[in-house]
Enzyme design. Structure first.
Site, PDB file in Angstrom:
ATOM      1  N   GLU A 105      31.742  49.057  14.829  1.00  0.00           N
ATOM      2  CA  GLU A 105      30.543  48.256  14.515  1.00  0.00           C
ATOM      3  C   GLU A 105      30.927  47.075  13.620  1.00  0.00           C
ATOM      4  O   GLU A 105      30.465  45.951  13.821  1.00  0.00           O
ATOM      5  CB  GLU A 105      29.482  49.138  13.843  1.00  0.00           C
ATOM      6  CG  GLU A 105      28.867  50.126  14.841  1.00  0.00           C
ATOM      7  CD  GLU A 105      27.879  51.093  14.207  1.00  0.00           C
ATOM      8  OE1 GLU A 105      28.245  51.736  13.207  1.00  0.00           O
ATOM      9  OE2 GLU A 105      26.759  51.203  14.712  1.00  0.00           O
ATOM     10  N   GLU A 125      29.837  59.014  17.511  1.00  0.00           N
ATOM     11  CA  GLU A 125      28.665  59.560  16.810  1.00  0.00           C
ATOM     12  C   GLU A 125      28.000  60.677  17.618  1.00  0.00           C
ATOM     13  O   GLU A 125      27.503  61.648  17.056  1.00  0.00           O
ATOM     14  CB  GLU A 125      27.637  58.444  16.544  1.00  0.00           C
ATOM     15  CG  GLU A 125      27.989  57.520  15.407  1.00  0.00           C
ATOM     16  CD  GLU A 125      28.959  56.416  15.783  1.00  0.00           C
ATOM     17  OE1 GLU A 125      29.473  56.430  16.920  1.00  0.00           O
ATOM     18  OE2 GLU A 125      29.198  55.537  14.942  1.00  0.00           O
TER      19      GLU A 125
END
Ligand code: NAI
Length: 678
Positions: A105, A125
């Site tokens: 990210e 995740e």
């Protein structure tokens, strides 16, 4: 004072922003503060560009999960990523190792991304029940298209640098000198590309989406996070300032979900059991050459696993034909790995070169470790170790793969008993991750430490266990099967019990699993226990009856189910239904109906109770060890965290009630553990 996690240096007007948060440069609070400060600093310095690079073995490899239980603390990661993206100084992510989750990210907040060959990219995740929370599901489709983003976010697929480059994920791949190459790149590239958050994501066609959804749903098997990732990636069709806040709020909500808490528990449980207290600070011995005695199902699998880790393996068998069979089995295992693309044919050949078989125990001389996997018979096993003792060095480690025998009997009279240990592999040994390391009272910390180090090189998860019947895993399995049979006697049918456990998330129900592995070994074990069995225990004889009429499972065409045309043709058996109902009648049991939930709760209560007893007796170091055994050796659903986590977090009261009732109806079959008594 805490060392600075993020530092800024100037090289020819280019800022080098170095992150240093070992072991994996996780985005902890201190790291986020450091990154935000660094953005301001490079702006103040008037740098032409800033190179973001990780110290140590990797770029930023994810968030700091130990912070996820507490409320989020500022600065939040999405704000840090946004600050990087909005900075007047263009950032270049210079990446190596693993670029995962928060790391990716952050990299997507940068103007450019360059990577060292071999770097891997991923959004894991989903593996801890979450969706990315800092724009990952929104920027990734804008960078590489929705199709790849879906695969990475919903399936947790890791992508190699080369593939990521082809998809537009990185701008340059370099073979070496990452930092220098990044500086050269910074000087050359002055025209800053558009911010990813302002781009339009390349969407999938309706058919592609439908296919992806079906595949994700199938793989999810009860988990919610894969489909939520699927949904979140599609929000990238909306403006970024709509999709991103939605992603953030779902991410925060999921941190509190049972699924995420369970998966995080599994992650931390694995880490904690990998280092039992007894091996802290104890150096393992180096294991290069290993003797495996017995080349049957287990021995050949163990040999394969050792060869895969580059060990030199000498396998001792009883006669030439057994040696031949062992060679064939090992070759088959390696060929299967080659066919699945796990190894090349050169690697297959190289591994076979490390492998020899022999009938002569003198060939064990000079080996560092022996693993015995002969018949489950204490006299045979003792003889093996006596022979090994004559030729192996006095400090070579001696290990038994016994399933149920007491290793103290097997090693009786062996010189230097501190080197003796149980290494309980699971079948197929070259595939199953679990390895129970069984310590005897005399086993030294160094022997245990060596066993754990070996497990790591074999890519296995080792769990320390003391001695009891069946050790941790099979002892719980026996209690589980026993209770499942009580349910049959009291009113349920095998297919109902299996369905209930599958619905809970187990890979298989207890009866279909028995059919797959065969009913004889457990039968033989029950016959052995018959003389010493407490007559006040409840004992149901349905499984014994099936064995007496040679319903041994899949390989005999019949077991708890019928298999009219091979293992895949499983159907419920009328004969077995009759046997079960006759048993109830003969024992004056009024059969009753059980709901799926009742069945699952009753069996899970028994599993958790046996696990708690194992901890209370000191056989397992803690409840986490029990959870890891069941997760890696027995198909317990990871997203439930393991039986102890599930029971103690969600069902302690309900299970206490169930156990009270079931124990009262079962004579002196089992004790209720303190964890469920008080
Ligand atoms: P197996 O019957 O397939 O293999 C045993 C092998 O040992 C045979 O190839 C036999 O020729 C050889 N052998 C017997 N006596 C020998 C001797 N004196 N010297 C050299 N070789 C000898 O049995 P399996 O299933 O491989 O089991 C082996 C051990 O592993 C047993 O102790 C069993 O309880 C344990 N185990 C079995 C598991 C399973 O799923 N089958 C799982 C975990 C442990």
């Amino acid at each position: 004072m805490q060392a600075q996690l993020v530092t800024v240096d100037m090289v020819d007007e280019i800022a080098i922003v170095r992150v240093d948060n070992p072991p994996v440069n996780a985005t902890s609070t201190a790291m986020r503060i450091g990154l935000l400060d660094a953005v301001h600093e490079v702006e103040q310095l008037g740098a032409l560009a800033a190179i973001l690079i990780g110290k140590g073995r990797t770029f930023i490899a994810g968030g700091d999960m130990s912070e996820f239980d507490a409320p989020p603390v500022e600065p939040h990661l999405p704000d840090v990523v946004q600050a990087i993206e909005d900075s007047s100084v263009p950032f270049i992510a210079a990446m190596h190792g693993n670029v995962l989750g928060g790391g990716l990210e952050i990299a997507m907040g940068c103007a450019w991304r360059i990577a060292l060959e071999g770097t891997k990219f991923g959004m894991p995740e989903v593996n801890v029940g979450l969706i990315p929370g800092a724009g990952g599901t929104q920027r990734l489709p804008r960078l590489v298209g929705t199709k790849l983003a879906l695969d990475m976010c919903a399936n947790g697929t890791m992508i190699k640098a080369e593939e990521f480059y082809s998809a537009g994920g990185v701008d340059l791949i370099v073979a070496a000198n990452l930092e220098i190459e990044a500086i050269v790149f910074a000087k050359k590239n002055k025209c800053r590309p558009s911010k990813i958050c302002t781009r339009t994501a390349l969407q999938c066609s309706a058919e592609e989406l439908e296919l992806a959804r079906t595949q994700i749903e199938k793989k999810a098997r009860g988990r919610q996070a894969p489909l939520l990732n699927f949904e979140a990636v599609q929000w990238s069709a909306e403006p970024f300032n709509v999709g991103q806040p939605k992603e953030r709020s779902l991410h925060l909500e999921l941190r509190q979900s049972d699924e995420s808490k369970a998966l995080r528990h599994a992650f931390f449980a694995e880490r904690s059991v990998a280092k039992p207290s007894v091996i802290h600070g104890v150096h393992p011995l180096e294991i290069k050459k290993v003797v495996v005695v017995g080349g049957g199902l287990m021995g050949s699998g163990i040999a394969t696993s050792l060869l895969n880790a580059g060990k030199i393996v000498t396998l001792i068998e009883r006669d030439e034909s057994a040696c031949e069979q062992a060679i064939q089995r090992v070759e088959q295992n390696l060929t299967a790995a080659e066919k699945r693309g796990l190894i090349t044919s050169e690697q297959q050949l190289a591994r076979l070169k490390l492998f020899t078989t022999t009938l002569d125990y003198r060939d064990s001389n000079g080996h560092d470790l022996a693993i015995e996997a002969v018949f489950e018979d204490v006299a045979v096993k003792r003889k093996v170790f006596n022979s090994l003792g004559k030729f192996m060095d006095e400090d070579a480690i001696l290990a038994t793969n016994t399933s149920y025998l007491d290793p103290q009997n097997i090693f009786e009279g062996i010189a230097n008993p501190e080197r003796c240990v149980g290494l309980h592999f699971f079948s197929p040994a070259h595939i199953m991750k679990l390895l129970e390391v069984i310590y005897l009272p005399q086993t030294s910390a160094q022997t245990v430490s060596t066993a754990f180090a070996l497990a790591k090189t074999l890519r296995k998860t080792a769990v320390l266990s003391g001695i009891c019947d069946g050790f941790i895993g099979n002892r719980i399995l026996a209690a589980y099967r026993r209770e499942a049979e009580f349910l049959l006697a009291d009113g349920a049918l095998p297919e109902e019990v299996d369905q209930a456990m599958r619905d809970f998330g187990m890979a298989m129900g207890p009866f279909e699993a028995q059919d797959m592995s065969g009913l004889q070994i457990a039968w033989a074990n029950r016959k052995l226990q018959a003389q010493t069995r407490n007559p006040n225990m409840r004992y149901v004889t349905i499984a014994d009856h099936l064995c007496e009429i040679e319903r041994f499972g899949q390989h005999s065409g019949k077991g708890w189910y019928d298999y009219p045309s091979g293992p895949k043709s499983k159907v419920a058996s009328e004969d077995v239904t009759n046997i079960i109902e006759d048993y109830s009648t003969a024992n004056n049991i009024t059969r009753r109906n059980y709901s799926n939930d009742e069945i699952a709760d009753r069996l899970l209560a028994i599993i958790a109770n046996e696990g708690a007893l194992i901890v209370e007796e000191g056989i397992a170091e803690n409840a986490a060890a029990v959870d890891v055994v069941k997760l890696h050796g027995y198909g317990f659903p990871r997203w439930r965290g393991g039986p102890m986590h599930f029971a103690l977090q969600h069902k302690r009261k309900a299970f206490s009630q169930i156990l009270k009732q079931s124990a009262a109806e079962s004579g002196e079959t089992y004790l209720i553990a303190a964890a469920f008594r008080d």
